[in-house]
Motif scaffolding. Structure first.
Motif, mmCIF file in Angstrom:
data_model
loop_
_atom_site.group_PDB
_atom_site.id
_atom_site.type_symbol
_atom_site.label_atom_id
_atom_site.label_comp_id
_atom_site.label_asym_id
_atom_site.label_seq_id
_atom_site.Cartn_x
_atom_site.Cartn_y
_atom_site.Cartn_z
ATOM 1 N N GLU A 3 0.853 -1.186 0.000
ATOM 2 C CA GLU A 3 0.000 0.000 0.000
ATOM 3 C C GLU A 3 0.882 1.227 0.000
ATOM 4 N N TYR A 4 0.539 2.188 -0.845
ATOM 5 C CA TYR A 4 1.295 3.417 -0.962
ATOM 6 C C TYR A 4 0.546 4.539 -0.269
ATOM 7 N N GLN A 49 5.641 9.938 9.578
ATOM 8 C CA GLN A 49 5.121 8.712 10.206
ATOM 9 C C GLN A 49 4.826 7.626 9.176
ATOM 10 N N ALA A 50 4.446 8.022 7.976
ATOM 11 C CA ALA A 50 4.167 7.060 6.917
ATOM 12 C C ALA A 50 5.447 6.568 6.236
ATOM 13 N N GLY A 51 6.579 7.166 6.583
ATOM 14 C CA GLY A 51 7.843 6.764 5.979
ATOM 15 C C GLY A 51 8.121 7.411 4.640
#
Length: 156
Positions: A3-4, A49-51
């Motif tokens: 998931e992106y 936080q999502a990288g």
């Protein structure tokens, strides 16, 4: 399935600007993307936080440090076993002059990118850290004549 992170237009504007200058404060960034400082701050935190956003770094000019020779070194392994590959990868990670090491497809097994002071510096690393590894069968080196394009910014 991977998931992106879904980027909207504001996220894309923020990322484009931060890739060029990560030192901007939230107020300046907000002005440039036409948003509030608090909105920018929240989005940056969400992207971290999502990288999507990694650590803050400053790029160093290698020439200013006397590192004037870019080298790409192709490496062929004697063995493709997991232990041999892991050992080689650890050895390459431990050498600070090797900026990037890629496992690649094709005729060669790895591609290394180094920026060194001169040919003697490269020879020292090649002989002492690459060819000296028990899993390495052969290498081939390409020396950069001139950087035509170099960027760290990804298109968003």
């Amino acid at each position: 399935m991977t998931e992106y992170f879904h980027l909207d237009d504001l996220d894309r504007k923020i990322l484009t600007i931060l890739q060029k200058d990560a030192s901007l404060g939230a107020n300046t960034l907000a002005e440039r993307v036409n948003a509030s400082a608090s909105s920018c701050w929240r989005r940056i935190r969400a992207l971290e936080q999502a990288g999507v956003l990694g650590p803050h770094v400053r790029l160093v000019d290698p020439v200013a440090l006397g590192r004037t020779l870019d080298v790409f070194c192709h490496v062929r392994m004697k063995s493709q076993g997991p232990r041999a590959r892991a050992s080689f990868q650890r050895a390459m990670e431990a050498e600070p002059t090797i900026l990037a090491a890629y496992s690649v497809s094709g005729e060669w097994d790895y591609l290394l990118h180094l920026i060194v002071e001169d040919m003697q510096d490269y020879e020292r690393i090649l002989m002492g850290h690459v060819l000296d590894h028990e899993s390495v069968a052969a290498t081939s080196s390409n020396f950069v004549l001139r950087r035509v394009k170099h960027t760290t910014a990804l298109p968003v």
